[in-house]
Design an enzyme around this catalytic site. Structure first.
Site: not given
Ligand code: R5P
Length: 315
Positions: A38-39, A96, A130, A169, A192, A194, A218
């Site tokens: 997985g490396e 975020r 963001h 938002d 909004k 969350r 957005d």
């Protein structure tokens, strides 16, 4: 262009190819693979010694793998003596997580900024971060482009006037106001809250959408909760046609179902994140616009030490 080399990670090769095409240079040779455990294995097959290297890699889902791939490749370029390495991150994942708004949580956007600099990146080129202040997490130059020219040209082509720009938002008010000034139109804002990572509640609209064509803007559509709820609210308040524009179509979890079911006539996102044929088939109201010319032109200007901000003179 002498000394300029563009490379692509595995997260968004189609965009990297379009950027390279704009620049008129082929993508550099870069083999990225997974070891059996997985490396990540990386091998640059072109000579980059003394080059101005640009590595295109969106850190979209799976964000952790794409971030690691970016860091490892930057490390390989630094060790291969590239003169300057620019991390071109069309979609900046973890943006975020940019503040400690409750106890015992990380600021992961700062962590990945540290990692990128430690790996050896000399510059960052990104698009619609963001939050603008993430630029301050780096002590190297960051060019944060805006997809507004691309998205608004598309909307202007749809001839929707008169428009009401709606921010789904409070965080998107500035963005909506810029579009309202440029496209001409009123502004409305949704309140909004969350309630979890994938659920939101949209309560009230400040402004009038009754009988109006609505354009909702957005930066990111992730699970689609924000946009779906906001569109239901403006629909309930009598909006006529409802259009949505967002720079980054993350479209994870229930996003496609939510957007398909929501009262939306048309959605436009850019190709900072690849959108599969399956998603396009299930969401025929979705248009995907390329930011290749914008990113390609920014790369060209950075390479030639020309102004990048003048790309947005009319904005
Ligand atoms: C929030 O601050 C962002 O601007 C987006 O509205 C949000 O990230 C979208 O997430 P979701 O689609 O999961 O509601």
């Amino acid at each position: 262009m002498t000394g300029l080399r563009v490379f692509s990670g595995r997260s968004n090769r189609p965009l990297a190819e379009r950027v390279a095409q704009y620049l008129g240079c082929p993508l550099g040779g870069l083999a990225i693979d997974d070891f059996p455990d997985g490396e990540t294995s990386v091998k640059i097959s072109d000579d980059v010694r003394g080059c101005d290297a640009f590595l295109v890699q969106s850190t979209c889902p799976p964000a952790n793998s794409h971030w690691m791939e970016l860091l490892i490749t930057v490390d390989a370029m630094r060790r291969a003596s590239a003169k300057r390495i620019t991390a071109v991150i069309p979609y900046f994942g973890y943006a975020r997580q940019d503040r400690k708004d409750e106890g015992r949580v990380p600021i992961t956007a700062k962590l990945v900024a540290n990692l990128l600099t430690t790996a050896g990146a000399n510059r960052v080129l990104t698009l619609d971060l963001h939050a603008h202040q993430i630029q301050g997490f780096f002590d190297i130059p960051v060019d944060n482009l805006s997809a507004e020219p691309v998205l608004s040209a598309h909307i202007q082509g749809l001839n929707l006037h008169p428009l009401t720009l709606v921010s789904p938002d409070v965080g998107n008010v500035k963005r909506a106001r810029i579009y309202a000034n440029h496209l001409g139109g009123d502004l409305a804002i949704i309140d909004k809250r969350r309630t979890s990572g994938s659920d939101v509640q949209s309560y009230n609209i400040i402004g009038d959408v009754s009988g109006k064509n609505v354009l909702m803007v957005d930066d990111i559509i992730a699970t689609g909760g924000t946009i779906a709820k906001a569109c239901e609210l403006v629909h309930k308040h009598g909006a006529r046609r409802i259009m949505v524009m967002a720079t980054h179509g993350v479209l994870c979890g229930p996003a496609v179902e939510r957007l398909a079911a929501a009262p939306i006539d048309h959605i436009a996102v850019t190709d900072t994140i690849p959108i599969s044929d399956e998603v396009r088939r299930r969401l025929p109201k979705l248009a995907v616009l390329s930011v290749n010319e914008l990113m390609g032109e920014a790369i060209r200007r950075i390479h030639r030490n020309e102004s990048v901000s003048s790309l947005f003179m009319n904005w």
